[in-house]
Enzyme design. Structure first.
Site, mmCIF file in Angstrom:
data_model
loop_
_atom_site.group_PDB
_atom_site.id
_atom_site.type_symbol
_atom_site.label_atom_id
_atom_site.label_comp_id
_atom_site.label_asym_id
_atom_site.label_seq_id
_atom_site.Cartn_x
_atom_site.Cartn_y
_atom_site.Cartn_z
ATOM 1 N N ARG A 110 0.816 -1.213 0.000
ATOM 2 C CA ARG A 110 0.000 0.000 0.000
ATOM 3 C C ARG A 110 0.853 1.268 0.000
ATOM 4 O O ARG A 110 0.565 2.231 -0.706
ATOM 5 C CB ARG A 110 -0.927 0.005 1.220
ATOM 6 C CG ARG A 110 -2.115 -0.917 1.090
ATOM 7 C CD ARG A 110 -2.956 -0.921 2.351
ATOM 8 N NE ARG A 110 -4.141 -1.733 2.170
ATOM 9 C CZ ARG A 110 -5.308 -1.283 1.745
ATOM 10 N NH1 ARG A 110 -5.441 -0.008 1.442
ATOM 11 N NH2 ARG A 110 -6.344 -2.094 1.614
ATOM 12 N N ARG A 194 -3.102 -9.734 9.718
ATOM 13 C CA ARG A 194 -2.310 -9.385 8.553
ATOM 14 C C ARG A 194 -0.827 -9.424 8.871
ATOM 15 O O ARG A 194 -0.407 -9.153 10.003
ATOM 16 C CB ARG A 194 -2.680 -7.995 8.032
ATOM 17 C CG ARG A 194 -4.147 -7.836 7.664
ATOM 18 C CD ARG A 194 -4.412 -6.453 7.096
ATOM 19 N NE ARG A 194 -5.833 -6.213 6.855
ATOM 20 C CZ ARG A 194 -6.488 -6.598 5.762
ATOM 21 N NH1 ARG A 194 -5.847 -7.227 4.803
ATOM 22 N NH2 ARG A 194 -7.780 -6.335 5.625
#
Length: 594
Positions: A110, A194
């Site tokens: 990201r 995650r």
């Protein structure tokens, strides 16, 4: 490039806000980005960009900038999805979604993705203001309407239009949706663990990873997603756990509870007992896992717009991540908004109409993807309509085949779909594609129906409005029924407008090459096509009650709605037949190998 006579304020400097700013600045629109943090930055790990978003990035001229700037990331590539089940067998493949040569996706970190986008911000048109946390919005009316942003530091900013790109915890959403915003944003009973693992570490523990594949390992109440990023040097890992014992939103987090916290590998492993060695080794290799309490807008918002304020990205449609489509939908939002505002006739006097056009196009599509994402998660974790068995999951995945193809193949025509958005407020005539033109006459559509029309037609490759879209005007549309058209005349008008037998012949010609060349398969296809046509014509009494007067425009409007239903069904059938043909070829290849 002539500058527009209005300015846009974007609240939030994440991916969607920056993409939108780039699209606007390239249309000569001045933009102010207000970001609460002290610099641009993204929280999280890997991000999946599907073909629909790749098209938008390519249309904006960003895809080359992103891949060239981020040398540590792979360029767009074809990456199919592999679904593994049962969880005790590392090599078991229950289903693999087909992927064509044009189904390009991008897997990146990201932070790398946002860093690459920020390089394209033009300071001549876009000003960035950091440490600006928006707390509220007010609107003023007068000779020139405006909106005022209020910030936590006591300052304000007046602008012509506000776009809320401030994420799942959006403040702008509170202005647009009011009480609905607080009711819709819920804890979904799901947790995402995650983390990132180096591919060297993965190899050291003896796990072999398919490099250009998104892998989904399905279980009971849990599932695991893995895919490589950063030039295949890092494995992105997301482990999902859902509590299905209570409805979503029934158990909210305590007030003030963080939505993201550090956690231990032992906690994650506790949810995956009895799983195969490969999955366990991957989880054990995560050095610093984080625990995310997944929130979303369920039910979805009914509108993304209020006055001169609109929502994009997670602020508009925060969704469960099970289709990897959330960011892609936000990028679509940004593109539609920038194209509409770039329209030659968009100006300070009609911005509210432009936002209404955005709302009619984007709200149905984004909300549909959000609900489908929820359904995918249910299937992955054994709570789909057909149950948790391998056969049940496979049956449910078969149902999703058209969806998967829509996301990763049919959306390849997204650019043409977006071009039509500028037409939302025009009552002028739309010609249906040449392949259907002799079956469905040229139709005048009111704005209430154009969103459904362009969505259904976006799945076709034979649209070509690129040349004349700029001629469409933002005009009010007043549908005034005229007397004299009674129900008895409606059937005559329908048969006048649609040649049913020709439409059936067209569908047969289009779909027959996709089925085996035997009488049984051809007969089954004929029955399916007849069924689709029955759907188009059904429920006329309910749609058009006896005794009511109808204008011809109203009949056109209702008829095109039926046509959209038919076309969507035809696309699903076509996709299913393509998938079956691909699976048949795959089985033949396996037989030849053995």
């Amino acid at each position: 490039m002539a500058a527009k006579n209005f300015r846009v304020a974007i609240v939030g400097g994440g991916v969607c806000g920056v993409v939108c700013a780039i699209g606007l600045q390239r249309a000569g629109i001045y933009v102010d980005i207000f970001e609460a943090a002290s610099k641009y930055g993204e929280v999280g790990a890997g991000i999946g960009i599907g073909p629909n978003a790749i098209l938008v990035l390519r249309k904006l001229g960003l895809i080359n900038d992103i891949t060239s700037f981020s040398e540590e990331e792979d360029p767009p590539a074809v990456r199919p999805f592999t679904f593994r089940f049962p969880p005790s067998d590392a090599q078991a493949v229950l289903f693999q979604s087909p992927a064509g040569e044009d189904d390009l996706t991008l897997g990146m970190h990201r932070a790398s993705f946002l860093d690459a986008l920020v390089k394209s911000i033009d300071p001549e048109f876009t000003s960035t203001h950091f440490n600006k946390r928006c707390t509220s919005i007010t609107e003023s009316s007068g000779a020139r309407s405006s909106a005022t942003l209020h910030f936590s530091d006591g300052t304000t900013h007046e602008t012509d239009l506000v776009l809320g790109a401030d994420g799942v915890k959006s403040t702008v959403r509170n202005f647009v949706a009011g009480e609905e915003a607080s009711k819709s944003l819920i804890f979904t009973n799901g947790v995402a663990y995650r983390g990132l693992v180096s591919m060297e570490k993965v190899e050291e523990v003896g796990v072999k990873i398919e490099e250009d594949v998104y892998t989904i390992w399905m279980g009971d109440g849990v599932h695991l997603v893995t895919y490589p990023i950063r030039n295949k040097t890092i494995l992105n890992v997301a482990a999902f756990v859902t509590d299905f014992s209570v409805p979503m939103g029934y158990k909210p987090l305590p007030p003030g509870e963080p939505w993201v916290i550090p956690t231990s590998r032992e906690e994650v492993l506790g949810h995956f007992k009895g799983w195969n060695r490969d999955a366990v080794k991957i989880i054990e290799s995560i050095e610093q896992p984080t625990k995310w309490y997944v929130h979303g807008l369920y039910p979805p918002l009914e509108s993304f717009v209020k006055g001169r304020v609109a929502l994009i990205g997670d602020a508009a449609h925060a969704m469960l991540p099970f289709l990897a489509a959330g960011v892609g939908q936000g990028i679509e939002d940004a593109y539609v908004m920038s194209r509409l505002l770039a329209h030659p006739q968009a100006n300070a006097s009609n911005l509210e109409n432009v936002l209404k056009a955005y709302d009619r196009v984007r709200t149905p599509r984004a909300n549909d993807i959000s609900l489908r994402s929820k359904r995918c998660g249910d299937i992955y974790e054994g709570y789909g309509p057909s149950g948790p068995s391998a056969r049940g999951r496979l049956a449910d995945m078969k149902v999703l085949e058209p969806l998967l193809d829509l996301l990763f193949a049919i959306d390849m025509s997204l650019n043409k779909f977006m071009v039509q958005c500028a037409a939302t407020f025009s009552p002028r005539q739309i010609s249906v594609p040449s392949s259907d033109r002799r079956y469905l006459r040229t139709i005048t559509l009111p704005p209430e129906m154009i969103g459904a029309f362009v969505w259904a037609r976006s799945h076709s490759d034979d649209l070509d409005f690129e040349e004349d879209w700029r001629d469409w005007e933002f005009l009010p549309f007043d549908l005034r029924p005229t007397n004299g058209t009674q129900y008895e005349k409606l059937l005559e008008l329908i048969h006048e407008l649609v040649d049913w037998s020709a439409l059936q012949e067209s569908a047969v010609d289009e779909l027959t090459p996709l089925v085996p060349d035997d009488p049984a398969s051809r007969h089954e296809l004929q029955q399916q096509i007849v069924g689709m046509l029955n759907i188009v014509a059904q429920d006329l009494n309910a749609a058009w009650p006896v005794g009511k007067d109808y204008s011809k425009a109203q009949v056109h409007c209702l008829l095109i709605e039926r046509y959209c239903v038919y076309y969507a069904r035809k696309i699903e059938l076509k996709t299913l037949l393509r998938v079956r043909a691909a699976q048949h070829r795959h089985r033949q290849q396996l037989r030849r190998r053995h």
